[in-house]
Design a protein around this motif. Sequence first.
Motif, PDB file in Angstrom:
ATOM      1  N   MET A 173      -9.754  -7.568  -9.476  1.00 29.69           N
ATOM      2  CA  MET A 173      -9.896  -6.237  -8.885  1.00 29.69           C
ATOM      3  C   MET A 173      -8.860  -5.284  -9.461  1.00 29.69           C
ATOM      4  O   MET A 173      -7.711  -5.661  -9.710  1.00 29.69           O
ATOM      5  CB  MET A 173      -9.714  -6.303  -7.356  1.00 29.69           C
ATOM      6  N   ARG A 174      -9.236  -4.042  -9.648  1.00 32.22           N
ATOM      7  CA  ARG A 174      -8.299  -3.036 -10.146  1.00 32.22           C
ATOM      8  C   ARG A 174      -7.558  -2.345  -9.009  1.00 32.22           C
ATOM      9  O   ARG A 174      -6.416  -1.921  -9.181  1.00 32.22           O
ATOM     10  CB  ARG A 174      -9.063  -1.997 -10.980  1.00 32.22           C
ATOM     11  N   SER A 175      -8.211  -2.226  -7.880  1.00 33.02           N
ATOM     12  CA  SER A 175      -7.609  -1.539  -6.741  1.00 33.02           C
ATOM     13  C   SER A 175      -6.583  -2.435  -6.047  1.00 33.02           C
ATOM     14  O   SER A 175      -6.914  -3.538  -5.594  1.00 33.02           O
ATOM     15  CB  SER A 175      -8.697  -1.124  -5.747  1.00 33.02           C
ATOM     16  N   LYS A 176      -5.353  -1.966  -5.959  1.00 32.87           N
ATOM     17  CA  LYS A 176      -4.313  -2.732  -5.270  1.00 32.87           C
ATOM     18  C   LYS A 176      -4.591  -2.809  -3.766  1.00 32.87           C
ATOM     19  O   LYS A 176      -4.339  -3.830  -3.136  1.00 32.87           O
ATOM     20  CB  LYS A 176      -2.942  -2.093  -5.521  1.00 32.87           C
ATOM     21  N   GLU A 177      -5.105  -1.721  -3.209  1.00 29.64           N
ATOM     22  CA  GLU A 177      -5.416  -1.710  -1.790  1.00 29.64           C
ATOM     23  C   GLU A 177      -6.547  -2.692  -1.481  1.00 29.64           C
ATOM     24  O   GLU A 177      -6.527  -3.406  -0.479  1.00 29.64           O
ATOM     25  CB  GLU A 177      -5.833  -0.299  -1.360  1.00 29.64           C
ATOM     26  N   GLY A 178      -7.552  -2.746  -2.383  1.00 29.87           N
ATOM     27  CA  GLY A 178      -8.648  -3.693  -2.212  1.00 29.87           C
ATOM     28  C   GLY A 178      -8.164  -5.126  -2.299  1.00 29.87           C
ATOM     29  O   GLY A 178      -8.602  -5.987  -1.528  1.00 29.87           O
ATOM     30  N   LYS A 179      -7.250  -5.386  -3.244  1.00 28.56           N
ATOM     31  CA  LYS A 179      -6.677  -6.724  -3.377  1.00 28.56           C
ATOM     32  C   LYS A 179      -5.929  -7.124  -2.117  1.00 28.56           C
ATOM     33  O   LYS A 179      -6.058  -8.235  -1.613  1.00 28.56           O
ATOM     34  CB  LYS A 179      -5.725  -6.776  -4.576  1.00 28.56           C
ATOM     35  N   LYS A 189      -6.212  -5.968   0.990  1.00 27.09           N
ATOM     36  CA  LYS A 189      -7.093  -6.158   2.140  1.00 27.09           C
ATOM     37  C   LYS A 189      -7.857  -7.469   2.033  1.00 27.09           C
ATOM     38  O   LYS A 189      -8.000  -8.214   3.015  1.00 27.09           O
ATOM     39  CB  LYS A 189      -8.064  -4.995   2.244  1.00 27.09           C
TER      40      LYS A 189
END
Length: 268
Positions: A184-190, A192
Amino acid sequence: MIGLILLDPRLHTPMYFLLSQLSLMDLMYISTTVPKMAYNFFSGQKSISFLSCGVQSFFFVTMASSEALLLAAMAYDRFVAICHPLHYHIHMSKKMCVKMILGSWALGSLNGLVHTVYALHLPYCRSRAIGHFYCDIPAMMRLVCTDTWVYEYMIIFSAVLVLLLPFLGITASYGRVLFVVFHMRSKEGKRKAFTTCSTHLTVVIFYYAPFGYNYLRPKSLRSPAEDKKLAVFYTILTPMLNPIIYSLRNKEVLGAMRRVYGMFNPRK
């Protein structure tokens, strides 16, 4: 946890619907053994009727089996949510969610019924003192006066069916999830995804580790004292800790707690 999920509309999703069933199973699970154990401890009595023993065994095996299957369903839910988010509402529809829950309850009840009926029909001609704090069927087998090798294999087969196979499914689901999260590129997605998955994996480890170690070992490697110590973990501590783990490590649940608290305690 059950009341919180029912009261907060934001938690009316498949993930939390499955979690409410897990909480219900934990509640019934711990109620199967602890009240009788506490009564015996405080009253000084250490007896249980043959019928009550059978009822206790049935509900214990049913709850244990159903929870193992439900944990696998929860792993599948996270797998679909993270790996196939665009198809989540198709693969995890309300109908599919209900099927998973009913399947867990039905298979768990069938497993509990088979084990209980078989165990109660065996001849008990030795001491009637069960070396355990509840009617654990393997502990009851030590009192049977006939050869129980058939039932020993039945226990192993049952453990493979309701413990090992769901665990392999959970492992496969989270292996794929971790692969997707890592890319994943999104740190917030990672963050969560890791929070949600680590919470569930913590519950899975607490549940499967002592259960698998206790019931998948050969009879020659088991001892009554060790069985009782492990049983305390998965009959009391694990169902007690599950709601705490899910509430303290989940921001959505903590937010729901604040909203529900505000409903019953409005500011003046």
